[in-house]
Design a protein around this motif. Structure first.
Motif, PDB file in Angstrom:
ATOM      1  N   GLU A  58      41.771  32.949  47.606  1.00 34.00           N
ATOM      2  CA  GLU A  58      41.849  33.713  46.366  1.00 34.00           C
ATOM      3  C   GLU A  58      40.456  34.204  45.977  1.00 34.00           C
ATOM      4  O   GLU A  58      39.475  33.470  46.099  1.00 34.00           O
ATOM      5  N   ASP A  59      40.367  35.428  45.528  1.00 35.55           N
ATOM      6  CA  ASP A  59      39.086  36.022  45.135  1.00 35.55           C
ATOM      7  C   ASP A  59      38.593  35.363  43.854  1.00 35.55           C
ATOM      8  O   ASP A  59      39.215  35.480  42.800  1.00 35.55           O
ATOM      9  N   SER A  61      35.225  35.748  42.980  1.00 33.83           N
ATOM     10  CA  SER A  61      33.979  36.423  42.603  1.00 33.83           C
ATOM     11  C   SER A  61      34.096  36.938  41.169  1.00 33.83           C
ATOM     12  O   SER A  61      35.179  37.307  40.713  1.00 33.83           O
ATOM     13  N   TYR A  84      29.281  43.351  52.598  1.00 31.08           N
ATOM     14  CA  TYR A  84      29.491  42.977  51.199  1.00 31.08           C
ATOM     15  C   TYR A  84      28.132  42.726  50.555  1.00 31.08           C
ATOM     16  O   TYR A  84      27.297  42.026  51.121  1.00 31.08           O
ATOM     17  N   ASP A 111      38.043  37.956  53.208  1.00 32.42           N
ATOM     18  CA  ASP A 111      37.441  38.787  52.153  1.00 32.42           C
ATOM     19  C   ASP A 111      36.974  37.950  50.964  1.00 32.42           C
ATOM     20  O   ASP A 111      35.879  38.150  50.439  1.00 32.42           O
ATOM     21  N   ALA A 112      37.835  37.027  50.509  1.00 26.10           N
ATOM     22  CA  ALA A 112      37.506  36.247  49.316  1.00 26.10           C
ATOM     23  C   ALA A 112      36.253  35.416  49.535  1.00 26.10           C
ATOM     24  O   ALA A 112      35.374  35.347  48.659  1.00 26.10           O
ATOM     25  N   GLN A 113      36.150  34.781  50.692  1.00 29.63           N
ATOM     26  CA  GLN A 113      34.973  33.959  50.987  1.00 29.63           C
ATOM     27  C   GLN A 113      33.711  34.817  51.062  1.00 29.63           C
ATOM     28  O   GLN A 113      32.656  34.441  50.543  1.00 29.63           O
ATOM     29  N   LYS A 115      33.112  37.745  49.701  1.00 28.71           N
ATOM     30  CA  LYS A 115      32.735  38.300  48.394  1.00 28.71           C
ATOM     31  C   LYS A 115      32.013  37.249  47.553  1.00 28.71           C
ATOM     32  O   LYS A 115      30.966  37.531  46.951  1.00 28.71           O
ATOM     33  N   TYR A 116      32.558  36.045  47.531  1.00 25.10           N
ATOM     34  CA  TYR A 116      31.903  34.996  46.736  1.00 25.10           C
ATOM     35  C   TYR A 116      30.557  34.626  47.352  1.00 25.10           C
ATOM     36  O   TYR A 116      29.592  34.349  46.629  1.00 25.10           O
TER      37      TYR A 116
END
Length: 325
Positions: A58-59, A61, A84, A111-113, A115-116
């Motif tokens: 889960e995003d 960020s 990113y 993507d979620a990892q 972005k954070y």
């Protein structure tokens, strides 16, 4: 070697699954014989099934992240990457290689990892979409990863950190081994699949006895390890051509003889990970290594950002170290 132990957050019993891990495993059918002679037919390994059941984080960020997709020419084909970063110029880059047993996993699945990680590390994160097996067996993935490493060196960053989880950790280690230019300043390996040999081929004789297990959860823990014991056999058959030796250090970097040129490495391990045993052997041979050891967790916990607090903590710990390079 510095080792930091991360205790469980919701479970107090020693050598037991973290509560959320146990709850996830509870509905699964317990196999009848954990010692059977599993031997899959390569033509029947469910590649499409593996690709359709990817765990998605889960995003979490909380700031805008700029995302740029590029296709980079490597040898005779294009390799996709996704970049990113938060606003502003960055001095460091994290080159991330996703896992998935060499036969699944995508840029989008992490993507979620990424972005954070871009938010917390204040670095640019570059994620690669390398060619997967069985369509492209060894050494296609490594060739793609090395090609992108060469390209990243042209971008002008002060420091290059390479990072991978599971099969991606294998590939990241192979990149460090082949980095004759010493371009990589720091390595980050999350439950890396450093030995592609099957359990009965390993020189350290992998078995369940290497793991301490709470009596009340022993069947669940062994069930999880059993699945990865068998998945590792499928992975070998899909990734390693028949004429190749699985203990070739470019396939199983556990067997690299000389690690003296490796940069400092952060190894992130889970108590009930199938690959923890070979990784602990590797850790002892690295010239500069730090270990983060998560109690009660298993292979794949990094996938569950937004669901497992330890996945977030893992990235926070990575970011601290990247910021201090």
């Amino acid at each position: 070697m510095k080792k930091i132990i991360k205790p469980k957050l919701e479970e107090t019993r020693a050598h037991a699954f973290e509560k959320k891990v146990y709850e996830r495993e509870l509905p699964k059918i317990i196999h009848e014989d954990f010692y059977d002679r599993y031997d899959s037919d390569p033509s029947e390994v469910s590649v499409l099934g593996a690709r359709s059941t990817l765990a998605m984080g889960e995003d979490i960020s909380s700031v805008p992240i700029d995302i740029l997709d590029r296709n980079i020419w490597v040898s005779d084909h294009y390799v996709p990457v996704r970049m990113y970063q938060t606003a502003g110029d960055k001095k460091n880059v994290i080159y991330y290689i996703h896992g998935g047993g060499f036969l699944s996993g995508t840029i989008a699945s992490k993507d979620a990892q990424c972005k954070y990680m871009a938010q917390t590390s204040e670095a640019t994160v570059i994620s690669i979409g390398y060619r997967l097996s069985p369509e492209t067996m060894f050494p296609g993935a490594i060739e793609d990863c090395m090609g992108i490493l060469d390209w990243i060196q042209t971008l002008g960053y002060d420091h290059i950190c390479i990072m991978g989880d599971s099969a991606g950790g294998n590939l990241a280690t192979c990149c460090m081994a082949q980095d004759t230019k010493h371009a990589i300043d720091y390595g980050i390996l999350i439950y890396a699949a450093l030995d592609v040999a099957t359990y009965d081929e390993t020189e350290y004789h992998w078995n369940y006895d290497f793991y301490e297990m709470a009596d009340t959860q022993k069947d669940r823990i062994m069930n999880r390890l059993y699945r990865f014991r068998n998945l590792s056999m499928d992975m070998k058959k899909m990734y390693v051509p028949k004429q190749k030796d699985v203990k070739d250090p470019n396939i199983s970097p556990l067997y690299i003889e000389d690690l003296s040129h490796f940069p400092p490495v952060l190894m992130i391990e889970a108590e009930f990970d199938y690959y923890r045993i070979c990784n602990e052997i590797f850790e002892k041979r690295l010239p500069k290594v730090e270990v983060l050891y998560y109690e009660g967790l298993d292979h794949g916990f990094f996938d569950r950002i937004g669901q497992l607090e330890q996945a977030k903590d893992c990235i926070d710990e990575i970011a601290k170290r990247v910021n201090n390079i």
